[in-house]
Write a protein that holds these residues in place. Structure first.
Motif, PDB file in Angstrom:
ATOM      1  N   UNK A  29      40.142  44.621  49.412  1.00 52.11           N
ATOM      2  CA  UNK A  29      39.290  45.500  50.221  1.00 52.11           C
ATOM      3  C   UNK A  29      40.027  46.731  50.710  1.00 52.11           C
ATOM      4  N   UNK A  30      41.337  46.597  50.901  1.00 54.77           N
ATOM      5  CA  UNK A  30      42.131  47.732  51.381  1.00 54.77           C
ATOM      6  C   UNK A  30      42.297  48.809  50.317  1.00 54.77           C
ATOM      7  N   UNK A  31      41.915  48.493  49.070  1.00 56.88           N
ATOM      8  CA  UNK A  31      42.168  49.434  47.975  1.00 56.88           C
ATOM      9  C   UNK A  31      40.910  49.969  47.312  1.00 56.88           C
ATOM     10  N   UNK A  32      39.753  49.567  47.823  1.00 54.40           N
ATOM     11  CA  UNK A  32      38.498  50.021  47.215  1.00 54.40           C
ATOM     12  C   UNK A  32      37.510  50.452  48.296  1.00 54.40           C
ATOM     13  N   UNK A  33      36.441  51.096  47.853  1.00 49.93           N
ATOM     14  CA  UNK A  33      35.389  51.517  48.777  1.00 49.93           C
ATOM     15  C   UNK A  33      34.311  50.450  48.920  1.00 49.93           C
ATOM     16  N   UNK A  34      34.247  49.533  47.956  1.00 50.86           N
ATOM     17  CA  UNK A  34      33.269  48.450  47.967  1.00 50.86           C
ATOM     18  C   UNK A  34      33.859  47.297  47.176  1.00 50.86           C
ATOM     19  N   UNK A  35      33.622  46.064  47.650  1.00 51.41           N
ATOM     20  CA  UNK A  35      34.166  44.900  46.952  1.00 51.41           C
ATOM     21  C   UNK A  35      33.036  43.926  46.618  1.00 51.41           C
ATOM     22  N   UNK A  36      32.910  43.632  45.317  1.00 49.60           N
ATOM     23  CA  UNK A  36      31.936  42.651  44.830  1.00 49.60           C
ATOM     24  C   UNK A  36      32.645  41.317  44.675  1.00 49.60           C
ATOM     25  N   UNK A  75      35.395  48.417  54.510  1.00 51.72           N
ATOM     26  CA  UNK A  75      34.937  48.124  53.147  1.00 51.72           C
ATOM     27  C   UNK A  75      33.838  47.061  53.147  1.00 51.72           C
ATOM     28  N   UNK A  76      32.633  47.405  52.720  1.00 54.77           N
ATOM     29  CA  UNK A  76      31.563  46.401  52.660  1.00 54.77           C
ATOM     30  C   UNK A  76      31.796  45.406  51.529  1.00 54.77           C
ATOM     31  N   UNK A  77      31.367  44.179  51.759  1.00 59.94           N
ATOM     32  CA  UNK A  77      31.460  43.127  50.751  1.00 59.94           C
ATOM     33  C   UNK A  77      30.060  42.804  50.230  1.00 59.94           C
ATOM     34  N   UNK A  78      29.950  42.721  48.923  1.00 63.66           N
ATOM     35  CA  UNK A  78      28.708  42.256  48.297  1.00 63.66           C
ATOM     36  C   UNK A  78      29.018  40.899  47.695  1.00 63.66           C
ATOM     37  N   UNK A  79      28.555  39.844  48.353  1.00 64.38           N
ATOM     38  CA  UNK A  79      28.926  38.481  47.979  1.00 64.38           C
ATOM     39  C   UNK A  79      27.746  37.813  47.285  1.00 64.38           C
ATOM     40  N   UNK A  80      27.976  37.330  46.081  1.00 67.92           N
ATOM     41  CA  UNK A  80      26.923  36.694  45.282  1.00 67.92           C
ATOM     42  C   UNK A  80      27.313  35.255  44.969  1.00 67.92           C
ATOM     43  N   UNK A  81      26.374  34.335  45.181  1.00 68.19           N
ATOM     44  CA  UNK A  81      26.557  32.939  44.786  1.00 68.19           C
ATOM     45  C   UNK A  81      25.770  32.716  43.505  1.00 68.19           C
ATOM     46  N   UNK A  82      26.463  32.282  42.447  1.00 63.54           N
ATOM     47  CA  UNK A  82      25.819  32.069  41.158  1.00 63.54           C
ATOM     48  C   UNK A  82      25.679  30.573  40.887  1.00 63.54           C
ATOM     49  N   UNK A  83      24.645  30.230  40.163  1.00 62.80           N
ATOM     50  CA  UNK A  83      24.372  28.816  39.888  1.00 62.80           C
ATOM     51  C   UNK A  83      23.924  28.645  38.443  1.00 62.80           C
ATOM     52  N   UNK A  84      23.465  27.438  38.122  1.00 60.77           N
ATOM     53  CA  UNK A  84      23.041  27.135  36.746  1.00 60.77           C
ATOM     54  C   UNK A  84      21.914  28.053  36.302  1.00 60.77           C
ATOM     55  N   UNK A  85      21.060  28.489  37.231  1.00 54.26           N
ATOM     56  CA  UNK A  85      19.949  29.373  36.858  1.00 54.26           C
ATOM     57  C   UNK A  85      20.442  30.746  36.409  1.00 54.26           C
ATOM     58  N   UNK A  86      21.680  31.069  36.757  1.00 55.84           N
ATOM     59  CA  UNK A  86      22.272  32.331  36.316  1.00 55.84           C
ATOM     60  C   UNK A  86      23.022  32.180  34.997  1.00 55.84           C
ATOM     61  N   UNK A  87      23.036  30.952  34.465  1.00 55.89           N
ATOM     62  CA  UNK A  87      23.725  30.715  33.203  1.00 55.89           C
ATOM     63  C   UNK A  87      25.222  30.530  33.345  1.00 55.89           C
ATOM     64  N   UNK A  88      25.677  30.059  34.500  1.00 57.15           N
ATOM     65  CA  UNK A  88      27.117  29.864  34.723  1.00 57.15           C
ATOM     66  C   UNK A  88      27.689  28.917  33.674  1.00 57.15           C
ATOM     67  N   UNK A  89      28.719  29.321  32.976  1.00 53.08           N
ATOM     68  CA  UNK A  89      29.313  28.442  31.954  1.00 53.08           C
ATOM     69  C   UNK A  89      30.123  27.324  32.604  1.00 53.08           C
ATOM     70  N   UNK A  90      30.368  26.244  31.883  1.00 48.93           N
ATOM     71  CA  UNK A  90      31.196  25.159  32.423  1.00 48.93           C
ATOM     72  C   UNK A  90      32.606  25.663  32.718  1.00 48.93           C
ATOM     73  N   UNK A  91      33.223  25.084  33.724  1.00 45.97           N
ATOM     74  CA  UNK A  91      34.601  25.457  34.058  1.00 45.97           C
ATOM     75  C   UNK A  91      35.519  25.293  32.855  1.00 45.97           C
ATOM     76  N   UNK A  92      35.224  24.310  32.007  1.00 45.01           N
ATOM     77  CA  UNK A  92      36.092  24.013  30.861  1.00 45.01           C
ATOM     78  C   UNK A  92      35.874  24.960  29.680  1.00 45.01           C
TER      79      UNK A  92
END
Length: 350
Positions: A29-36, A75-92
């Motif tokens: 955050x200290x190095x950008x104007x916005x953090x996703x 610096x504003x934070x844009x925080x997104x929680x992703x799930x299976x409906x977003x097509x998240x691939x398996x950790x493996x």
């Protein structure tokens, strides 16, 4: 220093968010104007899924003004929680699959990032796939020697690397560097005066009630979300003061009382604040309750004097409910100081 108008990206499980994650986010955050910030895992935690963990991050970086949304510094934070409906691939799944998933998700959202921050070895290749620079943050874990895998395996053992708010959600309490003694009581029951007197007598420091500070800053117009913020900020101020204390830290009020005020003013209480209230018995070495027998002082911020008796009773009921032992102190300031010192000498050998 002028921050270039660029957008940073951090991706992780944040399961759970720990001090290493905070170092990563705050450095970025200290190095950008916005953090996703993207939060996801597959399989995900059944008890604390990505949506919950993302909300913890929002709580951690909610500032005084609240409505501005989570941010670190300016610096504003844009925080997104992703799930299976977003097509998240398996950790493996292989690295290419994960990199391409993030690239496509960002494209669908119309988000363009200019730099990626990570504490992992996969970071440079990930950034190359997205065609942006990479910044490594404490990959060796020298600054914060903890990993998410270690934390998930034994959160109690690694509690020192958890923020008090997150630790409370997991039912653990980070060990205190010095014993903390908390003072509870109704409005105008002498808590602040007693804390100040004890700190002077013991050559240490004390922590004022942050709820009072914010209440005055907002001219008495507290919102529902302010109550959780008060508890979080008060816990942070305790941690900061502990580094300056000598032998003991005296604290005016705790999260349990803040939870009571949440119910009193708004007839509800955030589950995260409830969790912080529930671990107060572990957080403090001793709890004292100031009897509402000193002369009432109306300073313009307090409720009517008749409310003191009700508040006192509710505090005692809550302590009994949580099974927290306490000592009632009465009399003049000098008498109360003597009572506290005698009780701590008897129970803690001071």
């Amino acid at each position: 220093m002028t921050i270039p108008p660029r957008t940073g990206l951090v991706v992780g499980k944040f399961w759970p968010p720990h001090r290493g994650h905070q170092l990563l986010l705050e450095t970025a955050a200290a190095q950008v104007a916005e953090l996703v910030v993207l939060v996801y895992a597959n399989p995900d935690s059944p008890s604390h899924p990505a949506a919950v963990r993302a909300e913890w991050l929002r709580m951690l970086y909610r500032g005084d003004e609240g409505a501005a949304g989570p941010h670190i510094g300016h610096t504003p934070l844009r925080i997104f929680a992703l799930s299976a409906t977003d097509g998240v691939p398996p950790d493996a799944a292989d690295d290419h699959t994960h990199r391409e998933f993030v690239r496509q998700w960002l494209a669908r959202q119309g988000i363009r990032v200019d730099v990626i921050f990570s504490s992992e070895a996969y970071g440079p290749g990930f950034a190359q796939h997205l065609g942006v620079p990479h910044v490594t943050v404490d990959e060796s874990r020298r600054q914060v020697p903890i990993s998410g895998t270690q934390m998930r395996g034994n959160p109690s053992a690694y509690a020192p690397y958890l923020h008090p708010l997150v630790a409370a959600q997991l039912g653990v309490v980070p060990p205190a560097s010095v014993p903390r003694v908390v003072f509870l009581g109704a409005e105008s029951s002498g808590k602040s005066t007693l804390c100040a007197a004890l700190a002077e007598a013991c050559g240490t420091v004390w922590v004022p009630e942050y709820g009072r500070t914010l209440h005055e800053q907002k001219n008495g117009n507290l919102d529902y979300d302010d109550l959780l913020y008060i508890a979080r900020r008060h816990a942070e101020l305790e941690d900061e003061a502990a580094a300056q204390s000598r032998g003991v830290l005296f604290c005016d009020t705790n999260a349990a009382t803040t939870a009571l005020y949440s119910y009193y003013y708004f007839h509800r209480c955030d589950p995260a604040l409830q969790a912080m209230a529930a671990v107060c018995g572990k957080r403090y070495a001793h709890t004292f309750v100031c009897a509402p027998t000193v002369p009432f002082e109306q300073d313009g911020w307090r409720g009517p004097e008749a409310l003191r008796s009700f508040q006192h009773g509710m505090i005692l009921m809550q302590l009994d409910y949580f099974g927290i032992p306490y000592t009632l102190v009465e009399g003049t300031v000098a008498e109360r100081v003597a009572q506290v010192q005698a009780e701590l000498g008897r129970t803690a050998g001071w």
